[in-house]
Enzyme design. Structure first.
Site, PDB file in Angstrom:
ATOM      1  N   ASP A 154      -8.908 -37.762   4.572  1.00 39.94           N
ATOM      2  CA  ASP A 154      -7.732 -37.037   4.069  1.00 39.94           C
ATOM      3  C   ASP A 154      -7.215 -37.712   2.808  1.00 39.94           C
ATOM      4  OD1 ASP A 154      -7.593 -34.986   5.912  1.00 39.94           O
ATOM      5  OD2 ASP A 154      -6.609 -36.281   7.391  1.00 39.94           O
ATOM      6  N   HIS A 195     -20.471 -32.361  21.165  1.00 38.45           N
ATOM      7  CA  HIS A 195     -19.836 -33.618  20.752  1.00 38.45           C
ATOM      8  C   HIS A 195     -18.431 -33.636  21.356  1.00 38.45           C
ATOM      9  CE1 HIS A 195     -19.160 -37.014  17.978  1.00 38.45           C
ATOM     10  NE2 HIS A 195     -17.965 -36.510  17.755  1.00 38.45           N
ATOM     11  N   SER A 254     -22.815 -36.159  22.756  1.00 38.87           N
ATOM     12  CA  SER A 254     -22.408 -37.363  22.034  1.00 38.87           C
ATOM     13  C   SER A 254     -20.904 -37.523  22.237  1.00 38.87           C
ATOM     14  CB  SER A 254     -22.777 -37.273  20.554  1.00 38.87           C
ATOM     15  OG  SER A 254     -22.376 -36.045  19.999  1.00 38.87           O
ATOM     16  N   GLU A 261     -17.171 -39.340  20.913  1.00 40.57           N
ATOM     17  CA  GLU A 261     -16.460 -39.961  19.785  1.00 40.57           C
ATOM     18  C   GLU A 261     -15.287 -40.808  20.298  1.00 40.57           C
ATOM     19  OE1 GLU A 261     -15.758 -37.477  16.303  1.00 40.57           O
ATOM     20  OE2 GLU A 261     -13.712 -38.246  16.226  1.00 40.57           O
ATOM     21  N   PHE A 319      -1.063 -31.290  16.320  1.00 39.54           N
ATOM     22  CA  PHE A 319      -2.274 -31.653  15.592  1.00 39.54           C
ATOM     23  C   PHE A 319      -3.022 -30.405  15.108  1.00 39.54           C
ATOM     24  CE2 PHE A 319      -6.585 -33.634  15.359  1.00 39.54           C
ATOM     25  CZ  PHE A 319      -6.259 -34.525  14.348  1.00 39.54           C
TER      26      PHE A 319
HETATM   27  C1  LIG Z   1     -16.181 -34.326  13.194  1.00 41.28           C
HETATM   28  C2  LIG Z   1     -15.086 -34.882  12.322  1.00 41.28           C
HETATM   29  C3  LIG Z   1     -14.904 -36.260  12.255  1.00 41.28           C
HETATM   30  C4  LIG Z   1     -13.909 -36.808  11.440  1.00 41.28           C
HETATM   31  N1  LIG Z   1     -13.754 -38.176  11.409  1.00 41.28           N
HETATM   32  C5  LIG Z   1     -12.831 -38.724  10.599  1.00 41.28           C
HETATM   33  C6  LIG Z   1     -12.685 -40.140  10.502  1.00 41.28           C
HETATM   34  O1  LIG Z   1     -13.381 -40.904  11.158  1.00 41.28           O
HETATM   35  N2  LIG Z   1     -11.761 -40.627   9.647  1.00 41.28           N
HETATM   36  C7  LIG Z   1     -10.965 -39.814   8.886  1.00 41.28           C
HETATM   37  O2  LIG Z   1     -10.141 -40.343   8.121  1.00 41.28           O
HETATM   38  N3  LIG Z   1     -11.069 -38.479   8.957  1.00 41.28           N
HETATM   39  C8  LIG Z   1     -11.972 -37.904   9.790  1.00 41.28           C
HETATM   40  N4  LIG Z   1     -12.097 -36.531   9.857  1.00 41.28           N
HETATM   41  C9  LIG Z   1     -11.180 -35.690   9.066  1.00 41.28           C
HETATM   42  C10 LIG Z   1     -11.688 -35.468   7.626  1.00 41.28           C
HETATM   43  O3  LIG Z   1     -11.760 -36.691   6.940  1.00 41.28           O
HETATM   44  C11 LIG Z   1     -10.695 -34.537   6.927  1.00 41.28           C
HETATM   45  O4  LIG Z   1     -10.769 -33.242   7.477  1.00 41.28           O
HETATM   46  C12 LIG Z   1     -10.813 -34.489   5.411  1.00 41.28           C
HETATM   47  O5  LIG Z   1      -9.639 -33.839   4.908  1.00 41.28           O
HETATM   48  C13 LIG Z   1     -12.028 -33.742   4.871  1.00 41.28           C
HETATM   49  O6  LIG Z   1     -13.172 -34.439   5.051  1.00 41.28           O
HETATM   50  P1  LIG Z   1     -14.611 -33.740   4.789  1.00 41.28           P
HETATM   51  O7  LIG Z   1     -15.623 -34.767   4.987  1.00 41.28           O
HETATM   52  O8  LIG Z   1     -14.708 -32.496   5.551  1.00 41.28           O
HETATM   53  O9  LIG Z   1     -14.438 -33.397   3.224  1.00 41.28           O
HETATM   54  P2  LIG Z   1     -15.240 -32.459   2.217  1.00 41.28           P
HETATM   55  O10 LIG Z   1     -16.444 -31.866   2.819  1.00 41.28           O
HETATM   56  O11 LIG Z   1     -15.410 -33.244   0.970  1.00 41.28           O
HETATM   57  O12 LIG Z   1     -14.197 -31.266   1.970  1.00 41.28           O
HETATM   58  C14 LIG Z   1     -12.818 -31.532   1.761  1.00 41.28           C
HETATM   59  C15 LIG Z   1     -12.152 -30.331   1.099  1.00 41.28           C
HETATM   60  O13 LIG Z   1     -12.516 -30.294  -0.279  1.00 41.28           O
HETATM   61  C16 LIG Z   1     -13.107 -29.040  -0.619  1.00 41.28           C
HETATM   62  N5  LIG Z   1     -14.121 -29.357  -1.637  1.00 41.28           N
HETATM   63  C17 LIG Z   1     -15.350 -29.860  -1.470  1.00 41.28           C
HETATM   64  N6  LIG Z   1     -15.953 -30.061  -2.665  1.00 41.28           N
HETATM   65  C18 LIG Z   1     -15.058 -29.687  -3.610  1.00 41.28           C
HETATM   66  C19 LIG Z   1     -15.058 -29.676  -5.031  1.00 41.28           C
HETATM   67  N7  LIG Z   1     -16.133 -30.098  -5.729  1.00 41.28           N
HETATM   68  N8  LIG Z   1     -13.956 -29.223  -5.685  1.00 41.28           N
HETATM   69  C20 LIG Z   1     -12.858 -28.824  -5.001  1.00 41.28           C
HETATM   70  N9  LIG Z   1     -12.794 -28.823  -3.631  1.00 41.28           N
HETATM   71  C21 LIG Z   1     -13.882 -29.252  -2.959  1.00 41.28           C
HETATM   72  C22 LIG Z   1     -13.667 -28.505   0.713  1.00 41.28           C
HETATM   73  O14 LIG Z   1     -13.793 -27.106   0.731  1.00 41.28           O
HETATM   74  C23 LIG Z   1     -12.576 -28.974   1.680  1.00 41.28           C
HETATM   75  O15 LIG Z   1     -11.460 -28.129   1.635  1.00 41.28           O
HETATM   76  C24 LIG Z   1     -13.072 -35.955  10.679  1.00 41.28           C
HETATM   77  C25 LIG Z   1     -13.240 -34.562  10.770  1.00 41.28           C
HETATM   78  C26 LIG Z   1     -14.227 -34.021  11.587  1.00 41.28           C
HETATM   79  C27 LIG Z   1     -14.387 -32.527  11.694  1.00 41.28           C
END
Ligand SMILES: Cc1cc2nc3c(=O)[nH]c(=O)nc-3n(C[C@H](O)[C@H](O)[C@H](O)COP(=O)(O)OP(=O)(O)OC[C@H]3O[C@@H](n4cnc5c(N)ncnc54)[C@H](O)[C@@H]3O)c2cc1C
Length: 297
Positions: free
Chosen positions: A118, A272, A24, A26, A221
């Site tokens: 973020d 990916h 896939s 991106e 990065f």
């Molecule tokens: C494949 C991939 C694609 C991405 N695409 C994008 C994109 O399109 N746009 C963008 O803006 N960013 C993108 N990101 C970056 C991502 O948004 C950031 O890394 C963001 O900081 C975390 O997102 P997440 O979905 O992993 O969050 P989560 O899974 O919610 O985790 C975030 C943090 O919070 C912690 N956490 C989870 N639940 C709780 C809780 N209940 N209490 C306290 N802490 C908790 C986790 O351990 C982790 O440290 C991408 C990252 C990856 C790996």
């Protein structure tokens, strides 16, 4: 001493083991006319490889979700490849997210990459995490959902186990696949896969492969994202700062090819690629993996 013919045989043998590979790609929404041309050239070049999907990022807090939507729609209509939007929940209300999900479903989108995004500067906590977004999307419709995973731990997580349990919550909320943050130390992914299996995490773990084209940007990065850049990579790019891009691309492709060969031998079937909207390196790596434009694999 191994003869040339034996060497070629060994190479063919190792490539023949790399069958039934899915890929896939991106992309990110372009910000200028020139970037737009580069993006569509890359989409057209990579689409004949019949990827499982092409995903399009959305910059959390950028307020430019429409651009992600437009690129996704055009990929799907123009290439017939399944197009997958990334969706973040850090910058939208639950009602907005539900509406966006309904619109995506109505326009034929069946997979979403569900992310928290973020946190804006100065913000420490959020109402919704990615696991909450997965549950919300599943309530709207039966999407296939991909989430993010961090073999080297998400920078905010207090420890690796906490982060692994977060991944488990995302699986339990209904995700079926996790795409990893990029990494260079292949054993880091393999250990993470073992730990996920031991924790009973039922997700397809898809390694995110970043073919390096700009070493200096990568180092910056990687620092933000808690990704270790191993010494061998520094050595590979050492002295090439002022060299031409083609030379650096060859090095980047070579590193990524070694990485995917090892992973494929370890049973990884789906890769990916973070294309950064360029096709050359991803195309070459796919070709080496046996993923070909004529549909043969
Ligand atoms: C494949 C991939 C694609 C991405 N695409 C994008 C994109 O399109 N746009 C963008 O803006 N960013 C993108 N990101 C970056 C991502 O948004 C950031 O890394 C963001 O900081 C975390 O997102 P997440 O979905 O992993 O969050 P989560 O899974 O919610 O985790 C975030 C943090 O919070 C912690 N956490 C989870 N639940 C709780 C809780 N209940 N209490 C306290 N802490 C908790 C986790 O351990 C982790 O440290 C991408 C990252 C990856 C790996």
């Amino acid at each position: 001493m191994v003869s040339y013919a034996q060497g070629v045989d060994a190479l063919n043998q190792s490539l023949s083991e790399l069958r039934d590979i899915d890929v896939s790609f991106e992309f990110f929404p372009p910000k200028s006319e020139k970037m737009e041309q580069t993006l569509w050239k890359s989409v057209e070049r990579l689409a004949p490889l019949k990827p499982s999907y092409m995903s399009v990022t959305y910059g959390a807090n950028s307020g430019e979700r429409d651009r992600t939507h437009d690129v996704v729609k055009r990929i799907q209509q123009q290439t017939g490849v399944a197009a997958v939007p990334h969706l973040t929940c850090v910058d939208a209300s639950r009602d907005e997210l539900k509406q966006i999900a309904k619109d995506y479903w109505d326009s034929g989108i069946r997979r979403i990459v569900a992310l928290r995004g973020d946190l804006p500067p100065g913000v420490q906590k959020t109402e919704m995490y990615a696991s909450d977004l997965v549950a919300l999307l599943k309530d709207v419709a039966d999407f296939d959902i991909s989430v993010a995973a961090y073999p080297e731990k998400h920078p905010e997580a207090p420890n690796a186990q906490f982060d692994l349990l977060n991944l488990k919550r995302k699986a339990e909320a209904g995700a079926s696949e996790a795409i990893t943050q990029f990494f260079f130390d292949t054993s880091v992914f393999l250990r993470f896969r073992d730990r996920a299996a031991a924790a009973g995490i039922d997700l397809d773990l898809v390694p995110g492969i970043l073919p390096v084209t700009n070493y200096q940007t990568l180092v910056k990065f990687a620092g933000f994202t808690n990704v270790h850049v191993p010494g061998f990579l520094h050595k590979m790019f050492d002295g090439l700062d002022d060299d031409d891009q083609a030379t650096r691309n060859l090095i980047g492709a070579n590193i990524a090819m070694d990485q995917v060969k090892v992973l494929a031998k370890e049973g990884v079937k789906h890769f990916h690629f973070y294309t950064l909207n360029r096709s050359e390196l991803s195309y070459a790596i796919c070709h080496m993996l046996g993923v070909r434009g004529n549909g043969t694999k």
